[in-house]
Design an enzyme around this catalytic site. Sequence first.
Site, mmCIF file in Angstrom:
data_model
loop_
_atom_site.group_PDB
_atom_site.id
_atom_site.type_symbol
_atom_site.label_atom_id
_atom_site.label_comp_id
_atom_site.label_asym_id
_atom_site.label_seq_id
_atom_site.Cartn_x
_atom_site.Cartn_y
_atom_site.Cartn_z
ATOM 1 N N ARG A 32 7.256 5.310 2.841
ATOM 2 C CA ARG A 32 6.116 4.278 2.988
ATOM 3 C C ARG A 32 6.301 3.649 3.567
ATOM 4 N NH1 ARG A 32 6.286 4.023 -2.511
ATOM 5 N NH2 ARG A 32 6.680 1.147 -2.281
ATOM 6 N N ALA A 69 9.945 10.731 -5.981
ATOM 7 C CA ALA A 69 9.110 10.246 -5.535
ATOM 8 C C ALA A 69 8.180 10.247 -6.856
ATOM 9 C CB ALA A 69 8.552 9.752 -3.804
ATOM 10 N N ALA A 70 7.915 9.147 -7.487
ATOM 11 C CA ALA A 70 6.918 9.295 -8.357
ATOM 12 C C ALA A 70 6.113 8.669 -8.947
ATOM 13 C CB ALA A 70 8.217 9.922 -9.627
ATOM 14 N N ARG A 71 5.113 8.200 -9.394
ATOM 15 C CA ARG A 71 4.598 6.605 -10.348
ATOM 16 C C ARG A 71 5.467 6.755 -11.616
ATOM 17 N NH1 ARG A 71 0.254 4.476 -13.481
ATOM 18 N NH2 ARG A 71 -0.178 2.509 -12.840
ATOM 19 N N SER A 114 11.481 14.324 -15.930
ATOM 20 C CA SER A 114 12.065 13.458 -17.022
ATOM 21 C C SER A 114 12.158 13.456 -18.629
ATOM 22 C CB SER A 114 11.569 12.023 -17.195
ATOM 23 O OG SER A 114 11.298 10.739 -18.293
ATOM 24 N N TYR A 140 3.041 8.816 -18.748
ATOM 25 C CA TYR A 140 3.968 9.287 -17.834
ATOM 26 C C TYR A 140 4.415 11.206 -17.889
ATOM 27 C CZ TYR A 140 8.297 9.260 -15.222
ATOM 28 O OH TYR A 140 9.893 9.582 -14.922
ATOM 29 N N LYS A 144 4.236 14.651 -15.625
ATOM 30 C CA LYS A 144 5.775 14.933 -15.004
ATOM 31 C C LYS A 144 5.855 16.379 -16.049
ATOM 32 C CE LYS A 144 8.451 12.459 -13.061
ATOM 33 N NZ LYS A 144 9.148 12.735 -11.676
#
Length: 311
Positions: A32, A69-71, A114, A140, A144
Amino acid sequence: MTVLVTGANGLIGRALCERLQQKKQAFRAAVRPGVPVQPGCDVAEVGELNQATNWCRALTGVDIVIHLAARVHVMHDKSADPLAVFRTVNVDGTLNLARQAVDAGVKRFVFVSSIKVNGEATKMGRPFTEADAPNPQDAYGQSKCEAEQGLRQIAMDTGIEVVIIRPPLVYGPGVKANFAALMRAVQRGWPLPLGAVHNQRSLVALDNLVDFIITCMTHLQAANQTFLVSDGQDLSTTELVRGMAQAAGVSARLLPVPVWVLQAGAKLLGKGDAVQRLCGNLQVDISKARDLLGWVPPVSVEEGLGRCVRG
């Protein structure tokens, strides 16, 4: 060959970029705007990760994408619709990147997913495998799982090679959250009521995960495969604490409190999920990675914990 690493400023991303630099592998770090990365990197600044992110500059000349990159999993998420927020980043953002990667001529897309896609727990001696039906239990994990499904469809439609990696808990220098808190408690010599926990959990040292990602970048047999990855040595929580103490050069102060007492106390305090992670089983089988790719974790649990403690 040039590699794009998204999430290059995260725990895994930093370690991966350092390893790529050591190997003199050409790569670009996507971050970012305003986020610092290690010196010497070719940096591409991108906006928030969603379905509208423009990856044109970042993807120019790239052959392989490693998407980190991920939340990430959020404890006590206050979002009105957590799944929608996770989908925006982890599903829409991932698939948008993959489609643009196809247009840019990228050959392979490595997606770090994950173990939560498999589920939250296993029965003793019955580890998760890649052949298990997905069973995500939270927003989450669901996001994924949906990203994986979308990537497989893009691979079928376009021919881009997709590799999916599902790690369990990752530990190493700079680790945060519950693992870091437990490590600090051990280093400070605090007595812990974890001396009678006989579960089995799979973890993966940061160095092992980075090594596996690099293997999946180019290995011919990795194309369009899903892999579970770990250290290949499962630990009980009691053994983990002892290992942390040994790595830190201190004595482990463990109280043999029965698991049922911990569970009852946690339930009263509303901490049931935390105790489940400490006392429950979560094992993964890495036979596929060993057999198909010939991959063996290069770092032992003892060495991994030592590097983690030393920071």
